[in-house]
Design an enzyme around this catalytic site. Structure first.
Site, mmCIF file in Angstrom:
data_model
loop_
_atom_site.group_PDB
_atom_site.id
_atom_site.type_symbol
_atom_site.label_atom_id
_atom_site.label_comp_id
_atom_site.label_asym_id
_atom_site.label_seq_id
_atom_site.Cartn_x
_atom_site.Cartn_y
_atom_site.Cartn_z
ATOM 1 N N THR A 125 0.829 -1.209 0.000
ATOM 2 C CA THR A 125 0.000 0.000 0.000
ATOM 3 C C THR A 125 0.860 1.255 0.000
ATOM 4 O O THR A 125 1.994 1.244 0.503
ATOM 5 C CB THR A 125 -0.910 -0.006 1.255
ATOM 6 O OG1 THR A 125 -1.511 1.279 1.389
ATOM 7 C CG2 THR A 125 -0.132 -0.305 2.530
ATOM 8 N N ASP A 126 0.277 2.340 -0.509
ATOM 9 C CA ASP A 126 0.995 3.632 -0.480
ATOM 10 C C ASP A 126 1.201 4.132 0.949
ATOM 11 O O ASP A 126 2.031 5.005 1.196
ATOM 12 C CB ASP A 126 0.255 4.687 -1.324
ATOM 13 C CG ASP A 126 -1.175 4.971 -0.877
ATOM 14 O OD1 ASP A 126 -1.648 4.341 0.099
ATOM 15 O OD2 ASP A 126 -1.828 5.823 -1.508
ATOM 16 N N GLU A 127 0.425 3.560 1.911
ATOM 17 C CA GLU A 127 0.527 4.044 3.294
ATOM 18 C C GLU A 127 1.904 3.768 3.911
ATOM 19 O O GLU A 127 2.247 4.355 4.934
ATOM 20 C CB GLU A 127 -0.567 3.416 4.175
ATOM 21 C CG GLU A 127 -1.938 3.830 3.732
ATOM 22 C CD GLU A 127 -3.032 3.629 4.776
ATOM 23 O OE1 GLU A 127 -2.715 3.502 5.969
ATOM 24 O OE2 GLU A 127 -4.201 3.617 4.383
ATOM 25 N N TYR A 153 -1.273 -0.386 11.313
ATOM 26 C CA TYR A 153 -1.540 -1.042 10.030
ATOM 27 C C TYR A 153 -0.399 -0.784 9.039
ATOM 28 O O TYR A 153 0.188 -1.728 8.496
ATOM 29 C CB TYR A 153 -2.867 -0.538 9.432
ATOM 30 C CG TYR A 153 -3.002 -0.853 7.958
ATOM 31 C CD1 TYR A 153 -3.176 -2.157 7.524
ATOM 32 C CD2 TYR A 153 -2.917 0.153 6.992
ATOM 33 C CE1 TYR A 153 -3.272 -2.454 6.167
ATOM 34 C CE2 TYR A 153 -3.007 -0.138 5.637
ATOM 35 C CZ TYR A 153 -3.184 -1.442 5.229
ATOM 36 O OH TYR A 153 -3.271 -1.738 3.888
ATOM 37 N N LYS A 157 2.414 -3.374 7.307
ATOM 38 C CA LYS A 157 2.570 -3.570 5.856
ATOM 39 C C LYS A 157 4.011 -3.247 5.435
ATOM 40 O O LYS A 157 4.592 -3.941 4.592
ATOM 41 C CB LYS A 157 1.585 -2.689 5.078
ATOM 42 C CG LYS A 157 0.122 -3.056 5.250
ATOM 43 C CD LYS A 157 -0.237 -4.429 4.685
ATOM 44 C CE LYS A 157 -0.193 -4.488 3.178
ATOM 45 N NZ LYS A 157 -0.647 -5.823 2.681
HETATM 46 P P1 NAD Z 1 -10.093 -6.788 3.001
HETATM 47 O O1 NAD Z 1 -10.002 -6.495 4.459
HETATM 48 O O2 NAD Z 1 -11.333 -6.461 2.256
HETATM 49 O O3 NAD Z 1 -9.812 -8.351 2.759
HETATM 50 C C1 NAD Z 1 -8.814 -9.053 3.451
HETATM 51 C C2 NAD Z 1 -9.052 -10.543 3.232
HETATM 52 O O4 NAD Z 1 -7.973 -11.248 3.869
HETATM 53 C C3 NAD Z 1 -10.355 -11.081 3.841
HETATM 54 O O5 NAD Z 1 -10.994 -11.949 2.936
HETATM 55 C C4 NAD Z 1 -9.894 -11.837 5.085
HETATM 56 O O6 NAD Z 1 -10.743 -12.915 5.435
HETATM 57 C C5 NAD Z 1 -8.523 -12.321 4.627
HETATM 58 N N1 NAD Z 1 -7.626 -12.579 5.763
HETATM 59 C C6 NAD Z 1 -7.389 -11.768 6.833
HETATM 60 N N2 NAD Z 1 -6.542 -12.386 7.681
HETATM 61 C C7 NAD Z 1 -6.218 -13.588 7.133
HETATM 62 C C8 NAD Z 1 -5.386 -14.667 7.536
HETATM 63 N N3 NAD Z 1 -4.708 -14.633 8.692
HETATM 64 N N4 NAD Z 1 -5.292 -15.742 6.722
HETATM 65 C C9 NAD Z 1 -5.978 -15.806 5.554
HETATM 66 N N5 NAD Z 1 -6.796 -14.831 5.144
HETATM 67 C C10 NAD Z 1 -6.914 -13.734 5.923
HETATM 68 O O7 NAD Z 1 -8.813 -6.061 2.366
HETATM 69 P P2 NAD Z 1 -8.640 -5.350 0.928
HETATM 70 O O8 NAD Z 1 -9.070 -3.946 1.032
HETATM 71 O O9 NAD Z 1 -9.176 -6.238 -0.127
HETATM 72 O O10 NAD Z 1 -7.052 -5.336 0.834
HETATM 73 C C11 NAD Z 1 -6.354 -6.442 0.276
HETATM 74 C C12 NAD Z 1 -4.871 -6.137 0.296
HETATM 75 O O11 NAD Z 1 -4.608 -4.948 -0.449
HETATM 76 C C13 NAD Z 1 -4.316 -5.887 1.702
HETATM 77 O O12 NAD Z 1 -3.055 -6.488 1.799
HETATM 78 C C14 NAD Z 1 -4.199 -4.376 1.791
HETATM 79 O O13 NAD Z 1 -3.157 -4.019 2.662
HETATM 80 C C15 NAD Z 1 -3.884 -4.016 0.353
HETATM 81 N N6 NAD Z 1 -4.304 -2.679 -0.102
HETATM 82 C C16 NAD Z 1 -5.599 -2.260 0.067
HETATM 83 C C17 NAD Z 1 -5.987 -1.006 -0.437
HETATM 84 C C18 NAD Z 1 -7.420 -0.513 -0.308
HETATM 85 O O14 NAD Z 1 -7.699 0.619 -0.678
HETATM 86 N N7 NAD Z 1 -8.376 -1.306 0.170
HETATM 87 C C19 NAD Z 1 -5.061 -0.216 -1.103
HETATM 88 C C20 NAD Z 1 -3.750 -0.677 -1.252
HETATM 89 C C21 NAD Z 1 -3.399 -1.916 -0.762
HETATM 90 O O1 TDX Z 2 -15.919 6.974 8.842
HETATM 91 C C1 TDX Z 2 -14.924 7.421 8.241
HETATM 92 N N1 TDX Z 2 -14.782 8.776 8.120
HETATM 93 C C2 TDX Z 2 -13.708 9.363 7.518
HETATM 94 O O2 TDX Z 2 -13.625 10.600 7.447
HETATM 95 C C3 TDX Z 2 -13.906 6.586 7.679
HETATM 96 C C4 TDX Z 2 -14.023 5.076 7.784
HETATM 97 C C5 TDX Z 2 -12.838 7.181 7.066
HETATM 98 N N2 TDX Z 2 -12.719 8.533 7.001
HETATM 99 C C6 TDX Z 2 -11.528 9.129 6.340
HETATM 100 C C7 TDX Z 2 -10.191 8.616 6.837
HETATM 101 C C8 TDX Z 2 -9.325 8.700 5.606
HETATM 102 O O3 TDX Z 2 -8.770 9.994 5.485
HETATM 103 O O4 TDX Z 2 -11.590 8.749 4.969
HETATM 104 C C9 TDX Z 2 -10.287 8.475 4.448
HETATM 105 C C10 TDX Z 2 -10.277 7.048 3.910
HETATM 106 O O5 TDX Z 2 -10.392 6.178 5.028
HETATM 107 P P1 TDX Z 2 -10.400 4.573 4.866
HETATM 108 O O6 TDX Z 2 -11.465 4.193 3.909
HETATM 109 O O7 TDX Z 2 -10.391 3.999 6.235
HETATM 110 O O8 TDX Z 2 -9.026 4.325 4.111
HETATM 111 P P2 TDX Z 2 -7.489 4.697 4.464
HETATM 112 O O9 TDX Z 2 -7.285 4.910 5.904
HETATM 113 O O10 TDX Z 2 -7.078 5.781 3.521
HETATM 114 O O11 TDX Z 2 -6.777 3.306 4.055
HETATM 115 C C11 TDX Z 2 -7.163 2.627 2.840
HETATM 116 O O12 TDX Z 2 -6.240 2.860 1.803
HETATM 117 C C12 TDX Z 2 -4.992 2.232 1.888
HETATM 118 C C13 TDX Z 2 -7.332 1.121 3.058
HETATM 119 O O13 TDX Z 2 -8.257 0.882 4.102
HETATM 120 C C14 TDX Z 2 -6.013 0.460 3.326
HETATM 121 O O14 TDX Z 2 -6.182 -0.948 3.448
HETATM 122 C C15 TDX Z 2 -5.086 0.756 2.177
HETATM 123 O O15 TDX Z 2 -3.810 0.239 2.425
#
Ligand code: NAD
Ligand code: TDX
Length: 339
Positions: A125-127, A153, A157
């Site tokens: 992730t970019d985080e 988190y 990562k």
């Molecule tokens: P999500 O939380 O929707 O899904 C995570 C999945 O992993 C779930 O199906 C969960 O059951 C499974 N999981 C959790 N712990 C586990 C374990 N111990 N063993 C096996 N499975 C397990 O997450 P997402 O948003 O789909 O993110 C997927 C990946 O992409 C993550 O690694 C996250 O860091 C990365 N990522 C997410 C975003 C975003 O915007 N959502 C952006 C950049 C990177």
């Molecule tokens: O209720 C809310 N109110 C609010 O203002 C929530 C849930 C979030 N926010 C804000 C926090 C952040 O600035 O919105 C922005 C986005 O929040 P999230 O959806 O929680 O995402 P973020 O914290 O940016 O992280 C996401 O992007 C990078 C994903 O959850 C991560 O898994 C990924 O790595």
């Protein structure tokens, strides 16, 4: 070609499975998922019966179970999406983030070493780069930006990224890493900003915006992320990190207003609540490397992607209503009441 997709019952992993089955019909796809609160088998119902798809319920930290699976399935490629992914939850309880995101990744890579693999791809992730100032729109994260994390988190990562690079250098494991910006699209768990705001707006509930809503995120439609990972698997260089993002920076408050406008709901639903602890100000990816090396460009503009996403949540109410009716309610009360 047999590919193990970990975390495939979650948001991005499931979209990646759909993308792979559609674009590589000859691949065998095995989804390995623990089915935590974020994993949902109903998400995979349309592919469950496909002969080249298989689901296995396994925890990536369970070394014996992971080794057994590798021994029987002999994967060529592993793409690791499995993670605890919500920043707010990591602030409440870091432990499980360290366990899954760090230990789990190392168990998977040990299995790759033991049984041999063509590629281990770590979805990051970019985080991991921390944040950028809001008043410096000229600054972006490149692959050379130092890791500088803010939350448990993002620290977990970043640790996994460092381990993956160490396994490459020390053991010669063929690793690639991608660091993507915020995704949105179908099957996004309703604890995250966009689906949470859609669900609350549809239920005429307050929309909790942290702080002043001025924090900036760089949004990418999930299918564009899946396509980028697929390209990295096909053409990416081993040992390399690739940033993924589409130059689509937006303030949270503007996203929330767009959602309300699309749904015909009033802005009076917006409620400003106490800010997230350590809240990252701005994320912004420089995607030059993946563009010039692999020819990747995002295809979905935000204006279209957000409409498609809202339409999906309207047409798939049962998917998210089921989620928000269970233990999610306890989570929601804990995080948002008295905030
Ligand atoms: P999500 O939380 O929707 O899904 C995570 C999945 O992993 C779930 O199906 C969960 O059951 C499974 N999981 C959790 N712990 C586990 C374990 N111990 N063993 C096996 N499975 C397990 O997450 P997402 O948003 O789909 O993110 C997927 C990946 O992409 C993550 O690694 C996250 O860091 C990365 N990522 C997410 C975003 C975003 O915007 N959502 C952006 C950049 C990177
Ligand atoms: O209720 C809310 N109110 C609010 O203002 C929530 C849930 C979030 N926010 C804000 C926090 C952040 O600035 O919105 C922005 C986005 O929040 P999230 O959806 O929680 O995402 P973020 O914290 O940016 O992280 C996401 O992007 C990078 C994903 O959850 C991560 O898994 C990924 O790595």
């Amino acid at each position: 070609m047999t590919i193990i997709v970990t975390g495939g019952a979650g948001f991005i992993g499931s979209n990646f499975i759909f993308y792979t089955l559609k674009n590589h019909p000859k691949y065998r796809v095995i989804c390995l998922d623990k089915l935590t609160y974020a994993g949902n088998l109903s998400t995979l119902k349309d592919v469950m019966d496909k002969p080249n798809f298989k689901f296995v319920k396994v925890d990536i930290c369970d070394r014996e179970a992971v080794y057994r699976l590798f021994e029987s399935e002999k994967p060529d490629v592993v793409v690791n999406f499995a993670a605890e992914s919500h920043v707010d939850r990591s602030i409440e309880s870091p432990d499980v983030f360290l366990r899954t995101n760090i230990i789990g990744t190392s168990v998977l890579m040990d299995a790759c070493r033991k049984y041999g693999i063509e590629r281990f791809h770590q979805v990051s992730t970019d985080e991991v780069y921390g944040d950028l100032p809001i008043d410096r729109p000229d600054l972006f994260f490149t692959e050379e930006t130092p890791l500088h994390t803010s939350s448990p988190y993002s620290s977990s990562k970043a640790s996994a990224d460092l381990l993956a690079l160490a396994y490459h250098r020390t053991y010669g494991l063929p690793v690639t890493i991608s660091r993507c910006s915020n995704n949105y699209g179908p099957y996004h768990f309703p604890e995250k900003l966009i689906p949470l705001m859609i669900a609350n707006a549809l239920n005429d509930k307050p929309l909790p915006v942290y702080g002043k809503g001025e924090n900036i995120r760089d949004w990418l439609y999930v299918e564009d992320h899946c396509k980028a990972i697929d390209l990295i698997l096909q053409k990416g260089r081993v040992g390399e990190v690739y940033n993924i993002g589409g130059h689509n920076e937006m303030r949270n408050i503007d996203i929330v207003k767009i959602i309300l406008k699309e749904l015909g709901k009033p802005e009076s639903l917006i409620t400003f609540v106490t800010d997230r602890k350590g809240h990252d100000l701005r994320y912004a990816i420089d995607p030059t490397k993946i563009h010039t090396e692999l020819g990747w460009l995002p295809e979905t503009k935000f204006a279209d992607g957000i409409k498609k996403t809202i339409k999906w949540y309207l047409e798939n109410r049962s998917w998210w209503e089921e989620i928000i009716s269970g233990e999610y309610m306890d989570y929601y009360d804990k995080m948002y009441s008295n905030r």
